[in-house]
Structure formats: structure tokens, C-alpha cells
Enzyme design. Structure first.
Site: not given
Length: 219
Positions: A15, A88
Site C-alpha cells: 500500500h 499485515e
């Protein structure tokens, strides 16, 4: 005789930048949006990939990932598919803290983390805490599952630095407990193929689209 199934072509992307990235504050499962620079990076990424035909665009369900993925999906007849398995690593009580504050508050756990003890788990607190081994298994399983779903096609997955690390290690045959001596850059373009669950790395860390002059050209 049926035709053989071709490998899936995978473009894997971290990202764009968040304010917490910039100040080295650990995010984990906390849902932090892109900052202004990260949004510009995502726009530049979308433009760089505009000529690439994707069968699917997939992202972690955390907004920094799906905001980035939305820039790839824009202008295509595609909806960003979100998958929590692409999040994550869960860092438990470490999340939301600066690295220096983690070391001060949890010296033993911080030392185990930095020493790459892949079975060490952070204090959970109110949030999920995973060992690196658990995270590695989850992240790779998610990538392989999406590749199998679009077998023989081309997909983009937008996830997080840790997820990209897992993919790189798997493709290069690097043990999970070895030091990380490679960079995982925000909005970098990284390409793999996935054949019968095996990842092959083709390119890593492409960031020409993020050159300052390129970002300055964006509206």
C-alpha cells in the site's frame, strides 16, 4: 486431452504511505488511511498499471490497502475484492507504538522480535498477536488461494510490507528466520508467477512511477 493450466501472473503491491509509516509507528491490524503522499503514490501506481489487463484486483480489508487498490481498479470493470487474510501481521500491544516506545515498554519481547524469533508472540492486549511463523503461513495461503482462483490469469494484490516479505522469502527460498536484507517499498510494483502453489519472482521493487517529477505531474 485437457489443456494444461498456465501459471497465474501476480502483481503484488505494498500500500501507499501512511502518516504512521512516515513516523515509524507500528500499524499491524490498526486501520490507518493513506496520507496525502500515499494517495499521490496510489494515483501514480494506477497510471503506471493502466495498460496492464487484470482479471481481478484484490486487497487486504484495511483501508490503506484497499484505497491503494482502488486506484488500480479505477476505470476498469472490476471491483476491489477485500480479504482479511491479506492483512499485515497482528502485533498485539505493539500496535500504535513507535519502535522506540516498544523497545522501552517491552524490552524482552522487542529483543525477540528483532532477533527474528519466528515463534515469539507479542503481548496480545485487546488485539491479535501472531508469531511470524503463523503470519507467514496465513499470508502465503491467502496469496496461493487467490492465484488458484484465477488460475492462468493475471491478478493484482495490494497488501502490506509483511505480506510482501513472505512472498519474497517463499519465491527466493529464504528461511523465515534469516535477516531481512531487502527493501519492501510503499507502492512498489513486484511481479511473480504462481504455478501449483509455488511462487516464482520475476521483478522486485519497481518504483520509477514514484519519481518526484512523476508525482508532481498528478492533479
Amino acid at each position: 486431452m485437457p489443456l494444461p493450466i498456465l501459471p497465474t501472473q501476480l502483481t503484488l503491491i505494498r500500500h501507499g504511505e501512511t502518516a504512521w509509516n512516515a513516523e515509524r509507528r507500528l500499524q499491524g491490524h490498526l486501520d490507518i488511511a493513506l496520507n496525502a503522499h500515499g494517495l499521490a503514490q496510489a494515483q501514480a501506481l494506477g497510471r503506471a498499471l493502466a495498460a496492464t489487463a487484470f482479471d481481478a484486483v484484490i486487497a487486504s480489508d484495511l483501508q490503506r490497502a484497499w484505497q491503494t487498490a482502488a486506484a488500480i481498479a479505477a476505470g476498469r470493470q472490476l471491483t476491489v475484492q477485500q480479504d482479511p487474510a491479506l492483512r499485515e501481521r497482528g502485533y498485539g500491544s505493539f500496535e500504535g507504538l513507535l519502535y522506540a516506545d516498544i523497545e522501552a515498554a517491552y524490552p524482552a519481547e522487542f529483543a525477540a522480535w528483532q532477533a527474528r524469533d519466528i515463534d515469539a508472540v507479542m503481548p496480545a492486549g485487546s488485539r491479535v498477536a501472531e508469531s511470524f511463523r503463523q503470519f507467514y503461513t496465513r499470508a502465503l495461503a491467502a496469496i496461493v488461494a487467490w492465484a488458484a482462483r484465477y488460475a492462468g490469469g493475471r491478478i493484482a494484490i495490494v497488501a502490506h510490507g509483511g505480506v510482501l516479505e513472505c512472498a519474497y522469502r517463499a519465491a527466493r527460498g529464504l528461511a523465515p528466520d534469516t535477516p531481512r536484507d531487502f527493501s519492501v517499498l510503499n507502492c512498489s510494483i513486484n511481479t511473480f508467477s504462481v504455478d501449483a502453489g509455488v511462487l516464482t519472482l520475476h521483478s522486485w521493487g519497481q518504483v520509477a512511477h514514484l519519481a518526484p517529477a512523476t508525482l508532481d505531474e498528478l492533479p
